[in-house]
Design a protein around this motif. Structure first.
Motif, PDB file in Angstrom:
ATOM      1  N   HIS A  36       0.832  -1.207   0.000  1.00 28.46           N
ATOM      2  CA  HIS A  36       0.000   0.000   0.000  1.00 28.46           C
ATOM      3  C   HIS A  36       0.865   1.255   0.000  1.00 28.46           C
ATOM      4  N   LYS A 176      -7.146  -2.354   1.542  1.00 30.85           N
ATOM      5  CA  LYS A 176      -6.816  -0.981   1.142  1.00 30.85           C
ATOM      6  C   LYS A 176      -7.774   0.025   1.768  1.00 30.85           C
ATOM      7  N   ARG A 180      -6.395   2.947   4.173  1.00 33.59           N
ATOM      8  CA  ARG A 180      -6.605   4.381   3.889  1.00 33.59           C
ATOM      9  C   ARG A 180      -7.144   5.106   5.108  1.00 33.59           C
ATOM     10  N   GLU A 183      -4.421   5.413   7.690  1.00 34.30           N
ATOM     11  CA  GLU A 183      -3.436   6.421   7.305  1.00 34.30           C
ATOM     12  C   GLU A 183      -3.940   7.821   7.623  1.00 34.30           C
ATOM     13  N   TRP A 184      -5.222   8.081   7.326  1.00 28.42           N
ATOM     14  CA  TRP A 184      -5.780   9.417   7.623  1.00 28.42           C
ATOM     15  C   TRP A 184      -5.718   9.698   9.114  1.00 28.42           C
TER      16      TRP A 184
END
Length: 202
Positions: A36, A176, A180, A183-184
């Motif tokens: 990723h 994924k 995501r 990660e945010w």
């Protein structure tokens, strides 16, 4: 200016049972996180790193035996370094493994103001009841659980001999989605902790 340094992601293998399936699931997910991008992945296997933490905890201020201090100190450093966590857990009797709960309870500030994602596996329920309970535990540690999860029901039938899911495309897409979100939250909370250490408000 945005800090683009990769996030340190600790992928925690919760099961310590003999003949466990956890390393297969966690190994695949760790590879997905690496592919990723944006993550520096640390695979934390509790069968190795959590071994030696007793169930009986010392009183406040009590000195730990040297062998316990070594185990605790090594694991504390890895958890403290993490910007985000993913718990890879089976379901035992409608809940999560005792080894995981013991490790959670041995630490406190290491979990603060960090996001947590879940990958579960098991029988027909796919470990989802374990995740439901973990969603109640981590807020007590001032951690944020993300909405997206991965769940593998009858997991031992869902993975090929090469350690990848038969439905690789769908499973990777789900991974994924969670990565995501992690990660945010990971970047937002890392920036916030840098600006104001969380211990000042906890």
């Amino acid at each position: 200016m945005e800090n683009t340094t990769p996030l340190r992601l600790a992928v925690i293998v919760a099961s310590v049972r003999a003949n466990r399936f956890g390393p297969t699931v966690s190994g695949w997910f760790a590879d997905e996180a690496e592919k990723h991008g944006g993550y520096d992945v640390d695979l934390v296997d509790l069968a190795e790193t959590g071994h030696g933490l007793p169930l009986a905890m010392p009183g406040s201020g009590a000195e730990l035996p040297p062998e316990v201090e070594r185990v605790r100190g090594g694991l504390a450093a890895r958890l403290a370094a993490a910007d985000a966590f993913v718990i890879v857990t089976p379901e035992y009797n409608h809940s999560f493994p005792a080894a995981l709960k013991n490790v959670i309870d041995w630490f406190h500030g290491e979990w603060h103001a960090k996001p947590v994602g879940f990958v579960s596996y098991g029988g027909m329920a796919g470990g989802q009841r374990a995740v439901e309970q973990l969603r109640q535990v981590f807020p007590e540690l001032h951690a944020v659980t993300v909405r997206e999860t991965l769940s593998f029901h009858t997991a031992w039938e869902r993975f090929a001999e090469d350690g990848r899911p038969h439905d690789l495309e769908g499973s990777s897409a789900a991974a994924k989605g969670m990565l995501r979100q992690l990660e945010w939250w990971g970047r937002a909370l890392r920036e916030a902790r840098t600006r104001t250490p969380y211990g000042a408000v906890a």
